[in-house]
Design a protein around this motif. Structure first.
Motif, PDB file in Angstrom:
ATOM      1  N   GLY A   1       7.065  24.654 -91.982  1.00 19.62           N
ATOM      2  CA  GLY A   1       8.485  24.126 -91.601  1.00 19.62           C
ATOM      3  C   GLY A   1       8.704  24.531 -90.122  1.00 19.62           C
ATOM      4  O   GLY A   1       7.768  24.822 -89.331  1.00 19.62           O
TER       5      GLY A   1
ATOM      6  N   ASP B   1      13.831  26.938 -91.531  1.00 20.96           N
ATOM      7  CA  ASP B   1      13.234  26.939 -92.765  1.00 20.96           C
ATOM      8  C   ASP B   1      12.708  28.120 -93.585  1.00 20.96           C
ATOM      9  O   ASP B   1      12.674  28.083 -94.716  1.00 20.96           O
ATOM     10  CB  ASP B   1      12.043  25.841 -92.568  1.00 20.96           C
ATOM     11  CG  ASP B   1      12.243  24.241 -92.462  1.00 20.96           C
ATOM     12  OD1 ASP B   1      13.610  23.914 -92.487  1.00 20.96           O
ATOM     13  OD2 ASP B   1      11.366  23.681 -92.037  1.00 20.96           O
TER      14      ASP B   1
ATOM     15  N   LYS C   1       8.561  19.557 -99.039  1.00 20.81           N
ATOM     16  CA  LYS C   1       9.830  19.590 -98.205  1.00 20.81           C
ATOM     17  C   LYS C   1      10.323  17.996 -97.942  1.00 20.81           C
ATOM     18  O   LYS C   1      11.433  17.791 -98.055  1.00 20.81           O
ATOM     19  CB  LYS C   1       9.569  19.947 -96.823  1.00 20.81           C
ATOM     20  CG  LYS C   1      11.033  20.058 -95.992  1.00 20.81           C
ATOM     21  CD  LYS C   1      10.541  20.649 -94.419  1.00 20.81           C
ATOM     22  CE  LYS C   1      11.601  20.460 -93.721  1.00 20.81           C
ATOM     23  NZ  LYS C   1      11.426  21.189 -92.222  1.00 20.81           N
TER      24      LYS C   1
END
Length: 198
Positions: free
Chosen positions: A150, A154, A178
Motif C-alpha cells: 500500500g 495503509d 485492497k
C-alpha cells in the motif's frame, strides 16, 4: 475502446484505479493525466475531486475521473480529512504524515482509535455534466505500522470485518485484496453505472 483520463500524477493511484476499473469496466481505457496540476483549494473531498476532474477534462478533451481521498479519525473530529496528504506539512511526506498521526494518538486506547478512509470520485463528462460519488471504508488505527504494501496511511489502517485473531493492516494486504474492499473501490462500484454512457 472508450477512453477516460484519470486526473492524478500519483502513480500508485493510477495503478490502483486501473485495477479497479478493469474489474468493473474492462472495456474502458484509463489513461494517466500529464497536464498541469490545479490548485486544490476546496475544503471538502468533493470540491477537490471536481477541481481535478474539471482541469483534466479541459486539458485533454476526454471525460475525466478524479479522486480526492484521505483518512478521517473520529477522535480528531474527522481530521486529517482533506488535509491527509499535507498533515505534516506541504512536502507531502507520507512517512512524516503517518508518524505525526500516530504521535497525536499515542495516548488513545484501541477502542477509541476508530477511523475511516474516505474517497470521493468525481466524473466530468465531455459535455460538461458532473457527478460525485463517495465511498467509505471503516476501521481503526493500529498502534504502529505493519506491512510493506500500500501507500500513505495503509500501514496503520486496520479495516473492520476481519477475524479478531487475524487482523491485519492494509499494508499487510495484497493489492488484489485492497482493490476489492477499499474506499476507492466502493466509490467506483457506485459510480460504474454512470460510466455506461461513455
Amino acid at each position: 475502446m472508450p477512453r477516460i483520463v484519470l486526473a492524478t500524477h500519483n502513480p500508485h493511484k493510477v495503478e490502483e484505479f486501473q485495477a479497479i476499473v478493469a474489474e468493473v469496466r474492462p472495456d474502458l481505457d484509463v489513461v494517466a493525466y500529464d497536464g498541469p496540476e490545479p490548485v486544490e483549494d476546496g475544503v471538502t473531498f468533493a470540491a477537490n475531486a471536481l477541481i481535478k476532474a474539471r482541469a483534466a477534462a479541459a486539458h485533454t478533451g476526454l471525460p475525466a475521473l478524479a479522486d480526492d481521498s484521505g483518512i478521517a479519525v473520529d477522535v480528531l473530529g474527522g481530521s486529517p480529512g482533506v488535509f491527509s496528504a499535507y498533515w505534516a506539512g506541504h512536502k507531502k511526506d507520507s512517512t512524516a504524515n503517518l508518524e505525526l498521526l500516530l504521535d497525536q494518538l499515542s495516548d488513545v486506547a484501541d477502542p477509541h482509535r476508530t477511523a475511516q478512509f474516505v474517497s470521493v470520485i468525481a466524473l466530468v463528462r465531455s459535455n460538461g455534466t458532473e457527478e460525485t460519488i463517495e465511498g467509505r471504508w471503516p476501521g481503526r488505527l493500529a498502534m504502529q505500522p505493519a506491512g510493506p504494501g500500500g501507500f500513505g496511511y495503509d500501514p496503520i489502517f486496520v479495516p473492520d470485518g476481519q477475524p479478531a485473531d487475524a487482523e491485519r493492516t492494509v499494508g499487510e494486504w495484497s493489492s488484489a485484496e485492497k482493490n476489492a474492499s477499499s474506499h476507492r473501490s466502493r466509490a467506483f462500484v457506485a459510480l460504474a453505472p454512470l460510466l455506461e454512457s461513455l
